[in-house]
Scaffold this active site. Sequence first.
Site, PDB file in Angstrom:
ATOM      1  CE  LYS A   1      -2.506   0.799   3.698  1.00 13.19           C
ATOM      2  NZ  LYS A   1      -1.933  -0.447   4.202  1.00 13.19           N
TER       3      LYS A   1
ATOM      4  CB  THR B   1       5.261   0.129  -2.513  1.00 14.49           C
ATOM      5  OG1 THR B   1       6.131  -0.355  -1.483  1.00 14.49           O
ATOM      6  CG2 THR B   1       6.002   0.122  -3.844  1.00 14.49           C
TER       7      THR B   1
ATOM      8  NE  ARG C   1      -0.394   4.963   8.485  1.00 13.97           N
ATOM      9  CZ  ARG C   1      -0.545   3.682   8.790  1.00 13.97           C
ATOM     10  NH1 ARG C   1      -0.975   3.340   9.993  1.00 13.97           N
ATOM     11  NH2 ARG C   1      -0.300   2.737   7.915  1.00 13.97           N
TER      12      ARG C   1
ATOM     13  CE  LYS D   1       2.871  -2.805   7.694  1.00 14.64           C
ATOM     14  NZ  LYS D   1       3.695  -1.737   7.140  1.00 14.64           N
TER      15      LYS D   1
ATOM     16  CB  ALA E   1      -5.234   1.074  10.678  1.00 15.94           C
TER      17      ALA E   1
ATOM     18  CG  PHE F   1      -3.493  -2.922   9.229  1.00 16.29           C
ATOM     19  CD1 PHE F   1      -2.476  -3.784   8.862  1.00 16.29           C
ATOM     20  CD2 PHE F   1      -3.446  -2.360  10.495  1.00 16.29           C
ATOM     21  CE1 PHE F   1      -1.433  -4.075   9.733  1.00 16.29           C
ATOM     22  CE2 PHE F   1      -2.406  -2.650  11.379  1.00 16.29           C
ATOM     23  CZ  PHE F   1      -1.411  -3.504  10.981  1.00 16.29           C
TER      24      PHE F   1
ATOM     25  CG  PHE G   1       4.914  -9.492  -6.168  1.00 18.18           C
ATOM     26  CD1 PHE G   1       5.994  -9.374  -5.304  1.00 18.18           C
ATOM     27  CD2 PHE G   1       3.712  -8.891  -5.823  1.00 18.18           C
ATOM     28  CE1 PHE G   1       5.870  -8.680  -4.111  1.00 18.18           C
ATOM     29  CE2 PHE G   1       3.581  -8.194  -4.633  1.00 18.18           C
ATOM     30  CZ  PHE G   1       4.666  -8.091  -3.780  1.00 18.18           C
TER      31      PHE G   1
ATOM     32  CD1 TRP H   1       9.112  -2.963  -4.208  1.00 21.16           C
ATOM     33  CD2 TRP H   1      10.192  -3.847  -5.962  1.00 21.16           C
ATOM     34  NE1 TRP H   1      10.250  -3.576  -3.735  1.00 21.16           N
ATOM     35  CE2 TRP H   1      10.934  -4.118  -4.787  1.00 21.16           C
ATOM     36  CE3 TRP H   1      10.682  -4.298  -7.187  1.00 21.16           C
ATOM     37  CZ2 TRP H   1      12.134  -4.838  -4.814  1.00 21.16           C
ATOM     38  CZ3 TRP H   1      11.885  -5.005  -7.213  1.00 21.16           C
ATOM     39  CH2 TRP H   1      12.590  -5.279  -6.030  1.00 21.16           C
TER      40      TRP H   1
END
Length: 554
Positions: free
Chosen positions: A69, A71, A92, A103, A271, A299, A380, A408
């Site tokens: 998210k 990225t 954030r 994470k 969140a 999230f 990906f 990415w």
Amino acid sequence: MTYLSDIEIARRTPLKDIREIAATAGVDPESIELYGKYKAKLPLTTDGGKKGKLILVTAITPTSAGEGKTTTSIGLTDGLRKIGKNAMAALREPSLGPVFGLKGGATGGGQAQVAPMEDINLHFTGDFHAITSACNLLAAMLDNHIHQGNALGIDPRRITWKRCMDMNDRQLRYVVDGLGGRSNGSPREDGFDITVASEIMAVLCLADDLADLKKRLERIVVGYSFEGTPVTAKDLKAAGAMCALLKDAVKPNLVQTLEGAPALVHGGPFANIAHGCNSVIATRMALTLADYVVTEAGFGGDLGAEKFLDIKCRAAGLTPDATVVVATVRALALHGGAGKKNATLPQIEYVQKGLPNLMRHVHNMKEVYGLPCVVAVNRFPTDTDAEMALITGACAAAGVKAVVSDAWARGGLGATELAEEVVRLCDAENHFRFSYELDQPIRKKLAEIVTRVYGGAGVKLTPEAAREEKRLTEMGCGNLPVCVAKTQYSFSDNPKLLGAPEGFTVTVRQLKLSAGAGFVVALTGDIMTMPGLPKVPAAEAIDVDEAGNITGLF
């Protein structure tokens, strides 16, 4: 093929002087407060006199496979600038808990990162330390008041305020302090929250300005007297000193993407146990400086986006112009029952079974909240064309466009198609509305979220929560928004219910008033406000060499 790590990519990318980034954003370079060469605080008076378009980036229900998210948010910002738009990100700040836990950091990945990555993921400009200090100052003044005679008649058994630290440490969830005799305080049960779940974090992120910050700090309820009267930070005469600790932390932080786009990174509530959005001050400031502002909520859409829309937008008078729901083939496969070991393999049947999770999030954005929506499929190398076609086809059938994002690997160039669709949506019909009305009882507001957003059958309050609902209503707090603390891994309060479960009931075990933030927290399941470290913490892989170069950070 060998890929560079995020930290290696960030370290190899030359950054611009932050004064140049400020000028790009339309801010007088002489007005900023420098924190080295690549970070700065912006003055609270910054106002470009315009209002840009607000784009909310959310995602499907998180899985261990990741969704990307942040990225996508950064890549979209760079993509908007690639197509000639004046865009800025409003994100954030990362918490040290996930950085050293499971994470990792929260600065994006690959070619779509905000920088300086190492600084932002670690101490940054000290905002979280200031919030921690303000929280613990209030706790110290509370216990000192009791020790020095307890003129307010505070009942030690009904203290609700906890200390905090920005680290995952389950050992501190429940403690007994004040031991060692009378000179060392009054013994009582106590505990710690992680800083990002503290009410001070929520207060800072929802405040309009410094004056509003102080008023919110004054309203914080720390406990109750023997007569049942709420005791506030104002009663303890603590708000002024707390505000002094936060006077710099309340100013937004200016950094840059790897492609030189301005980014405001400020505030960082989780969140799943808080409201999960960056600060109102930073979002509003970005909207006066840029034509398009990309922000994210933590999230999945049932947590961060719900709270962004029902709490932050309501409090700040914001209306998003478009929403982006991020998904990956791997995550959809997990929701379809693929299992962690097989999540990266081509398994189109599992993706098919996992699609209902994505569709429910899309439905919520479009039908519950009335907002224009696009799906960003974060691609990906292991994803197949057949899997991508399945997702785009399902989205088309649901009346929403799915766009492949390759931010990415390619940065802004990999997100230009997404940027074009977002620009189009910002001019589309917008029927923004909330999922519940404030004048409903607390229980009814919770039921609206469970049935309309989560897709469940209803809500159940434990006897303790029911008693607290009655008390809060009698105190005049029944008309506040609700902030649901629940697992991020499911629409339900059971992390094992993946996909798009139905017929479940969410049990609220505790209600907690956050008077300074201006909402009521509903704790569900076994959610904890102080996480623990995993079996193998990310901290084990982080190191620094003799030259001061950090490794293992991601």
